[in-house]
Design a protein around this motif. Sequence first.
Motif, PDB file in Angstrom:
ATOM      1  N   LYS A 182       0.832  -1.209   0.000  1.00 49.77           N
ATOM      2  CA  LYS A 182       0.000   0.000   0.000  1.00 49.77           C
ATOM      3  C   LYS A 182       0.863   1.255   0.000  1.00 49.77           C
ATOM      4  CE  LYS A 182      -2.014   1.693   3.636  1.00 49.77           C
ATOM      5  NZ  LYS A 182      -2.809   1.910   4.823  1.00 49.77           N
ATOM      6  N   LYS A 183       1.913   1.248   0.798  1.00 51.54           N
ATOM      7  CA  LYS A 183       2.811   2.405   0.876  1.00 51.54           C
ATOM      8  C   LYS A 183       3.422   2.711  -0.491  1.00 51.54           C
ATOM      9  CE  LYS A 183       6.684   4.177   3.567  1.00 51.54           C
ATOM     10  NZ  LYS A 183       7.681   3.887   4.610  1.00 51.54           N
ATOM     11  N   LEU A 184       3.835   1.665  -1.202  1.00 55.80           N
ATOM     12  CA  LEU A 184       4.388   1.842  -2.549  1.00 55.80           C
ATOM     13  C   LEU A 184       3.334   2.401  -3.511  1.00 55.80           C
ATOM     14  CD1 LEU A 184       6.651  -1.163  -3.624  1.00 55.80           C
ATOM     15  CD2 LEU A 184       7.169   1.262  -3.742  1.00 55.80           C
ATOM     16  N   CYS A 185       2.133   1.865  -3.419  1.00 52.33           N
ATOM     17  CA  CYS A 185       1.051   2.326  -4.303  1.00 52.33           C
ATOM     18  C   CYS A 185       0.720   3.790  -4.042  1.00 52.33           C
ATOM     19  CB  CYS A 185      -0.197   1.455  -4.124  1.00 52.33           C
ATOM     20  SG  CYS A 185       0.011  -0.227  -4.751  1.00 52.33           S
ATOM     21  N   VAL A 186       0.624   4.163  -2.772  1.00 53.77           N
ATOM     22  CA  VAL A 186       0.321   5.556  -2.416  1.00 53.77           C
ATOM     23  C   VAL A 186       1.432   6.467  -2.915  1.00 53.77           C
ATOM     24  CG1 VAL A 186       0.081   7.170  -0.470  1.00 53.77           C
ATOM     25  CG2 VAL A 186      -1.124   4.977  -0.429  1.00 53.77           C
TER      26      VAL A 186
ATOM     27  N   SER B 281      -5.130  -2.878  -1.890  1.00 55.37           N
ATOM     28  CA  SER B 281      -4.411  -3.138  -0.640  1.00 55.37           C
ATOM     29  C   SER B 281      -5.366  -3.120   0.553  1.00 55.37           C
ATOM     30  CB  SER B 281      -3.282  -2.121  -0.436  1.00 55.37           C
ATOM     31  OG  SER B 281      -3.795  -0.856  -0.069  1.00 55.37           O
ATOM     32  N   TYR B 282      -6.358  -2.232   0.522  1.00 59.05           N
ATOM     33  CA  TYR B 282      -7.320  -2.194   1.622  1.00 59.05           C
ATOM     34  C   TYR B 282      -8.143  -3.481   1.675  1.00 59.05           C
ATOM     35  CZ  TYR B 282      -6.305   2.689   2.596  1.00 59.05           C
ATOM     36  OH  TYR B 282      -5.676   3.849   2.945  1.00 59.05           O
ATOM     37  N   ARG B 283      -8.541  -3.991   0.517  1.00 60.99           N
ATOM     38  CA  ARG B 283      -9.327  -5.235   0.484  1.00 60.99           C
ATOM     39  C   ARG B 283      -8.513  -6.385   1.084  1.00 60.99           C
ATOM     40  NH1 ARG B 283     -10.853  -5.299  -4.703  1.00 60.99           N
ATOM     41  NH2 ARG B 283      -9.150  -6.572  -5.433  1.00 60.99           N
TER      42      ARG B 283
ATOM     43  N   ASP C  42      -0.807   5.102  -7.422  1.00 62.95           N
ATOM     44  CA  ASP C  42      -1.591   3.982  -7.954  1.00 62.95           C
ATOM     45  C   ASP C  42      -2.846   3.810  -7.109  1.00 62.95           C
ATOM     46  OD1 ASP C  42      -2.665   1.623  -8.899  1.00 62.95           O
ATOM     47  OD2 ASP C  42      -0.884   0.406  -8.518  1.00 62.95           O
ATOM     48  N   ARG C  43      -3.934   4.488  -7.520  1.00 64.59           N
ATOM     49  CA  ARG C  43      -5.183   4.469  -6.747  1.00 64.59           C
ATOM     50  C   ARG C  43      -5.829   3.077  -6.746  1.00 64.59           C
ATOM     51  NH1 ARG C  43      -6.140   8.068  -3.292  1.00 64.59           N
ATOM     52  NH2 ARG C  43      -8.298   8.463  -3.802  1.00 64.59           N
ATOM     53  N   ALA C  44      -5.796   2.389  -7.865  1.00 59.83           N
ATOM     54  CA  ALA C  44      -6.385   1.046  -7.934  1.00 59.83           C
ATOM     55  C   ALA C  44      -5.629   0.089  -7.011  1.00 59.83           C
ATOM     56  CB  ALA C  44      -6.384   0.531  -9.363  1.00 59.83           C
TER      57      ALA C  44
END
Length: 196
Positions: free
Chosen positions: A38-42, A53-55, A46-48
């Motif tokens: 999630k940290k990498l995506c944020v 990551s939350y799911r 990368d919103r998707a």
Amino acid sequence: MNDDETWLEEAKELFNEGLHYYKQGQFKKSLAAFQQYKKLCVGNGDRAGEGRSYRNTGAVHQELKQYKKALECYEKGLAFARETGNRKAEGKALSNIGVAHDSMGQHDIAIKYHEKAREIAAEVSNRKGLEVSSENLAVACGAVGQFKRSLKLHQQAITIAQEIGDTEGEETAQANMEVTHDAYMKYRRALEESTL
């Protein structure tokens, strides 16, 4: 390899690591991997991926019986799915929220989420999602004594599982249907005895 490819490769590795640990029942390691993902995506916008990551983080909290944390994650995942217009992910998030409420014994609330997840799965022609949401709804309905509806939904889940070749889903739905049938028969016997 450019910067975009580097972070995507690292994100993919972390995501797969989280899934691996999850399947192995090593939930704390799974949680750590999904949080790094999630940290990498944020950090890379990368919103998707952030929504995904939350799911997955929610699923880990669910396994750890941290239902309120699971709900928070699922609700954030739902917001991301809606923001990005991803109806399939929205259906999954609603289904997950329903399961969390079921786990907390809040079956009436769960039913509403499962019904909405089922509607979306049908709308987007997601057969697996329709199978899962039908089965989740069946379990919740059985928990509140809606036995006839529950049995009908179990049968629908079994039929869909057979159509898509989901043997595990079919076996789960069949086993749950037997439990519901037994509960229904006990309920009917109790009613008959009380009227004697």
